[in-house]
Design an enzyme around this catalytic site. Structure first.
Site, PDB file in Angstrom:
ATOM      1  N   LYS A   1      -4.172   5.387  25.015  1.00 49.24           N
ATOM      2  CA  LYS A   1      -3.707   6.774  24.964  1.00 49.24           C
ATOM      3  C   LYS A   1      -4.850   7.700  24.545  1.00 49.24           C
ATOM      4  O   LYS A   1      -5.512   7.447  23.542  1.00 49.24           O
ATOM      5  CB  LYS A   1      -2.513   6.914  24.014  1.00 49.24           C
ATOM      6  CG  LYS A   1      -1.263   6.268  24.587  1.00 49.24           C
ATOM      7  CD  LYS A   1      -0.031   6.586  23.764  1.00 49.24           C
ATOM      8  CE  LYS A   1       1.197   5.955  24.400  1.00 49.24           C
ATOM      9  NZ  LYS A   1       2.368   6.084  23.520  1.00 49.24           N
ATOM     10  N   GLY A   2      -5.041   8.754  25.304  1.00 49.91           N
ATOM     11  CA  GLY A   2      -6.080   9.738  24.990  1.00 49.91           C
ATOM     12  C   GLY A   2      -7.467   9.337  25.462  1.00 49.91           C
ATOM     13  O   GLY A   2      -8.422  10.097  25.326  1.00 49.91           O
ATOM     14  N   ILE A   3      -7.591   8.145  26.009  1.00 52.46           N
ATOM     15  CA  ILE A   3      -8.903   7.604  26.406  1.00 52.46           C
ATOM     16  C   ILE A   3      -9.118   7.822  27.907  1.00 52.46           C
ATOM     17  O   ILE A   3      -8.191   7.627  28.696  1.00 52.46           O
ATOM     18  CB  ILE A   3      -8.962   6.084  26.066  1.00 52.46           C
ATOM     19  CG1 ILE A   3      -8.624   5.853  24.570  1.00 52.46           C
ATOM     20  CG2 ILE A   3     -10.289   5.463  26.433  1.00 52.46           C
ATOM     21  CD1 ILE A   3      -9.575   6.468  23.577  1.00 52.46           C
TER      22      ILE A   3
ATOM     23  N   ARG B   1     -10.240   7.648  31.908  1.00 56.12           N
ATOM     24  CA  ARG B   1      -9.893   6.638  32.902  1.00 56.12           C
ATOM     25  C   ARG B   1     -10.867   5.456  32.894  1.00 56.12           C
ATOM     26  O   ARG B   1     -10.451   4.300  32.806  1.00 56.12           O
ATOM     27  CB  ARG B   1      -9.874   7.285  34.287  1.00 56.12           C
ATOM     28  CG  ARG B   1      -9.173   6.459  35.335  1.00 56.12           C
ATOM     29  CD  ARG B   1      -9.227   7.188  36.670  1.00 56.12           C
ATOM     30  NE  ARG B   1      -8.691   8.547  36.562  1.00 56.12           N
ATOM     31  CZ  ARG B   1      -8.925   9.508  37.454  1.00 56.12           C
ATOM     32  NH1 ARG B   1      -9.648   9.267  38.520  1.00 56.12           N
ATOM     33  NH2 ARG B   1      -8.416  10.724  37.286  1.00 56.12           N
TER      34      ARG B   1
ATOM     35  N   SER C   1      -7.349  14.019  30.699  1.00 58.57           N
ATOM     36  CA  SER C   1      -6.981  13.731  32.089  1.00 58.57           C
ATOM     37  C   SER C   1      -7.684  14.634  33.094  1.00 58.57           C
ATOM     38  O   SER C   1      -7.809  15.846  32.884  1.00 58.57           O
ATOM     39  CB  SER C   1      -5.468  13.878  32.263  1.00 58.57           C
ATOM     40  OG  SER C   1      -5.137  13.738  33.627  1.00 58.57           O
TER      41      SER C   1
ATOM     42  N   ASN D   1      -6.326  14.912  35.934  1.00 55.38           N
ATOM     43  CA  ASN D   1      -5.170  15.330  36.744  1.00 55.38           C
ATOM     44  C   ASN D   1      -4.345  16.420  36.060  1.00 55.38           C
ATOM     45  O   ASN D   1      -3.239  16.734  36.518  1.00 55.38           O
ATOM     46  CB  ASN D   1      -4.252  14.128  36.996  1.00 55.38           C
ATOM     47  CG  ASN D   1      -4.947  13.019  37.771  1.00 55.38           C
ATOM     48  OD1 ASN D   1      -5.466  13.240  38.853  1.00 55.38           O
ATOM     49  ND2 ASN D   1      -4.982  11.810  37.204  1.00 55.38           N
TER      50      ASN D   1
ATOM     51  N   THR E   1       4.060  11.209  30.876  1.00 59.07           N
ATOM     52  CA  THR E   1       3.314  10.504  31.930  1.00 59.07           C
ATOM     53  C   THR E   1       2.781   9.167  31.430  1.00 59.07           C
ATOM     54  O   THR E   1       2.314   8.362  32.228  1.00 59.07           O
ATOM     55  CB  THR E   1       2.122  11.351  32.393  1.00 59.07           C
ATOM     56  OG1 THR E   1       1.554  11.909  31.226  1.00 59.07           O
ATOM     57  CG2 THR E   1       2.534  12.447  33.353  1.00 59.07           C
TER      58      THR E   1
HETATM   59  C1  BG6 Z   1      -5.051  10.902  28.743  1.00 58.35           C
HETATM   60  C2  BG6 Z   1      -4.115   9.731  28.736  1.00 58.35           C
HETATM   61  O1  BG6 Z   1      -4.326  12.079  28.552  1.00 58.35           O
HETATM   62  O2  BG6 Z   1      -5.736  10.993  29.995  1.00 58.35           O
HETATM   63  C3  BG6 Z   1      -4.875   8.446  29.072  1.00 58.35           C
HETATM   64  O3  BG6 Z   1      -3.524   9.594  27.465  1.00 58.35           O
HETATM   65  C4  BG6 Z   1      -5.599   8.632  30.400  1.00 58.35           C
HETATM   66  O4  BG6 Z   1      -3.956   7.388  29.130  1.00 58.35           O
HETATM   67  C5  BG6 Z   1      -6.506   9.828  30.335  1.00 58.35           C
HETATM   68  O5  BG6 Z   1      -6.374   7.475  30.704  1.00 58.35           O
HETATM   69  C6  BG6 Z   1      -7.247  10.099  31.635  1.00 58.35           C
HETATM   70  O6  BG6 Z   1      -6.311  10.455  32.615  1.00 58.35           O
HETATM   71  P1  BG6 Z   1      -6.572  10.575  34.168  1.00 58.35           P
HETATM   72  O7  BG6 Z   1      -5.342  11.277  34.656  1.00 58.35           O
HETATM   73  O8  BG6 Z   1      -7.815  11.392  34.355  1.00 58.35           O
HETATM   74  O9  BG6 Z   1      -6.737   9.198  34.704  1.00 58.35           O
HETATM   75 MG    MG Z   2      -1.553  11.964  25.016  1.00 58.28          MG
END
Ligand code: BG6
Ligand code: MG
Length: 215
Positions: free
Chosen positions: A46-48, A50, A117, A119, A18
């Site tokens: 990445k990993g940060i 939203r 995330s 999501n 994604t």
């Molecule tokens: C992390 C992604 O897994 O989830 C990030 O690496 C992203 O890029 C973060 O900003 C938050 O995701 P979401 O789906 O809640 O916007």
């Molecule tokens: Mg990741």
């Protein structure tokens, strides 16, 4: 007998690609604000979470927005991101992931998700992977983002497994730092040059086996 009793997986960039959709949606937002976002700059996101990602992007572009406008832009980005994600099917699960998770199940190794995330569940459902996970710690549950260890410590607690008996699979620098801070085995999925702090780095799950985690 292996020391590892539970495996905790990041979602974006580990289970499914994604990251390209996050990049596409963030880049469009940056373009609308009058600047570009390079792939290298995207690596920092990445990993940060939203909202933290948005702050980083705005700093890159030297743009200041009100809190209200930030929420509006982030909501817009998320709608765009989810629209892109809806094209995905179970075939979009990254190569080798399903086979590795099947191997873990076969060996009675516990499986959890540790993602920033919000999501996560929708995406796991979309690729038909939700049923693999005994616990899901996602962006709706955590109060401190990666590199803080909270996400993986909560996962380990849910799985009743001491951190020293957990392995974490991560594609982000912040995620590897989070795993190390949690006292877990940190497995980097990606490039050694980027994920230098990880205990092990592999390009992906194809041909990867539980025994590769060591004794
Ligand atoms: C992390 C992604 O897994 O989830 C990030 O690496 C992203 O890029 C973060 O900003 C938050 O995701 P979401 O789906 O809640 O916007
Ligand atoms: Mg990741």
């Amino acid at each position: 007998m292996s020391l590892i009793k539970a495996c905790l997986f990041d979602l974006d960039g580990v289970i499914v690609d994604t990251a390209k959709y996050h990049y596409q949606a963030w880049r469009q937002l940056a373009n609308e604000l009058g600047f570009d976002l390079t792939l290298e700059q995207n690596e920092q996101l990445k990993g940060i979470s939203r909202m933290e990602s948005l702050d980083i992007i705005l700093a890159i572009g030297g743009v200041e927005l009100s809190e209200e406008e930030k929420v509006r832009r982030a909501t817009e980005k998320n709608a765009r991101y989810l629209e892109l994600c809806m094209q995905m099917t179970p075939e979009d699960t990254l190569p080798g992931v399903r086979a590795f998770l099947d191997e873990l199940k076969h060996r009675s190794v516990k499986i959890g998700l540790g993602s920033a995330s919000k999501n996560a569940k929708v995406i796991l459902e979309r690729i038909d992977m939700l049923s693999y996970f005994e616990t899901i710690v996602d962006g709706n549950r955590i109060t401190r983002g990666k590199p803080d260890p909270q996400v993986f410590l909560l996962g380990a607690e849910d799985l009743n497994t001491p951190p020293a008996n957990c392995a974490v699979f991560e594609d982000a620098v912040a995620g590897i730092q989070s795993a190390i801070a949690a006292g877990m085995l940190a497995v980097g999925i990606g490039e050694k040059s980027v994920l230098a702090e990880a205990d092990i780095v592999v390009p992906g799950f194809v041909g990867f086996h539980f025994s590769d985690l060591g004794d």
